[in-house]
Write an enzyme that holds these catalytic residues in place. Sequence first.
Site, mmCIF file in Angstrom:
data_model
loop_
_atom_site.group_PDB
_atom_site.id
_atom_site.type_symbol
_atom_site.label_atom_id
_atom_site.label_comp_id
_atom_site.label_asym_id
_atom_site.label_seq_id
_atom_site.Cartn_x
_atom_site.Cartn_y
_atom_site.Cartn_z
ATOM 1 N N TYR A 106 0.804 -1.224 0.000
ATOM 2 C CA TYR A 106 0.000 0.000 0.000
ATOM 3 C C TYR A 106 0.838 1.274 0.000
ATOM 4 C CZ TYR A 106 -4.486 -2.332 0.447
ATOM 5 O OH TYR A 106 -5.613 -3.081 0.203
ATOM 6 N N GLU A 194 -8.934 -27.016 7.755
ATOM 7 C CA GLU A 194 -8.689 -26.208 6.560
ATOM 8 C C GLU A 194 -9.562 -24.964 6.521
ATOM 9 O OE1 GLU A 194 -9.469 -26.421 1.717
ATOM 10 O OE2 GLU A 194 -9.488 -28.262 2.898
ATOM 11 N N ASP A 252 -10.263 -30.924 2.739
ATOM 12 C CA ASP A 252 -11.078 -31.464 1.658
ATOM 13 C C ASP A 252 -10.335 -32.558 0.905
ATOM 14 O OD1 ASP A 252 -13.190 -29.807 2.196
ATOM 15 O OD2 ASP A 252 -12.686 -28.319 0.665
#
Length: 295
Positions: A106, A194, A252
């Site tokens: 930034y 996760e 997953d």
Amino acid sequence: MEHLEGLALDILEQMVASIIKPSSRAPYNTNARGLSPFNYARYGRLEVAISDRSKEGLNESQRVLRYPAGGNRTSSKHIAQLLRIMSYAHRALEQGVPLTKRDIYYRDVNLFRSQKIVDRFIDDLAATLQRDRTDLNIRATSKGLVCGSCLVIHVLEGGERSRLNDHEGTLIPAGEDVGQFEVENRVAWVLVVEKEAIFQTLCRLNFTKHPALPGPGLIVTGKGYPDVATRRLVKMLSDKLPKCIPIVALVDADAYGLDILSVYKYGSQSLRHENENLAAHRVEWLGIRTSELSE
């Protein structure tokens, strides 16, 4: 700071060498690396070699920033991006005030264009200097969460002692801010999750002290791919807890989930030079496996 200044001096010497015609070059003393800048710079051309951790293979993988690069008008931007990051890192070290990767992005959005560009240059710069990113006084923004009253975090600044609870997540502080992780003997298991949504659900259910489990535990999430602070915490638990205490991961059953599991257990390609301090080899895959899913 000395290594950073040495690299900056090498680049500046090469810049000077690239604009001096061969016939105009006076005898030149060798630099700190024992090379004359004219040995690795050509007139009208600038080349800066840095480590490239995005490539598979040996730690010596490099990418070369060239100007000009085959008529590419933006070729100078990459060198400017590297020099700007080196300038920010030098200032952070000189002033003793740490910066985050997000802070750097930034500060000059127009130059960097993307947070990924900043992240890659910082990691490659650290590898080039053979230092950890924290040695540049640059840290990643923390995002991981941990839940469980068996863990106490001692923070360096102010000497604060923070005991976690069993019904909500606590932000895992950057490793540079942690004086000590204190794990109580009663902890019986560690679960790495996760997805943040599952983590929050387990927290609301007070899962860390569920009566059906063998004892109180800890739940950790990196909200997907884990940041360094989360990986350091899991690594610490892997090293310090007795071998009889399981550390399992719920991810997953797809390529992304297994890749996340691999990052916790074996380390990542992008931070391979730090994998020895980040890889938690005791982490085991709890599931979910495709064989457990109904057709």
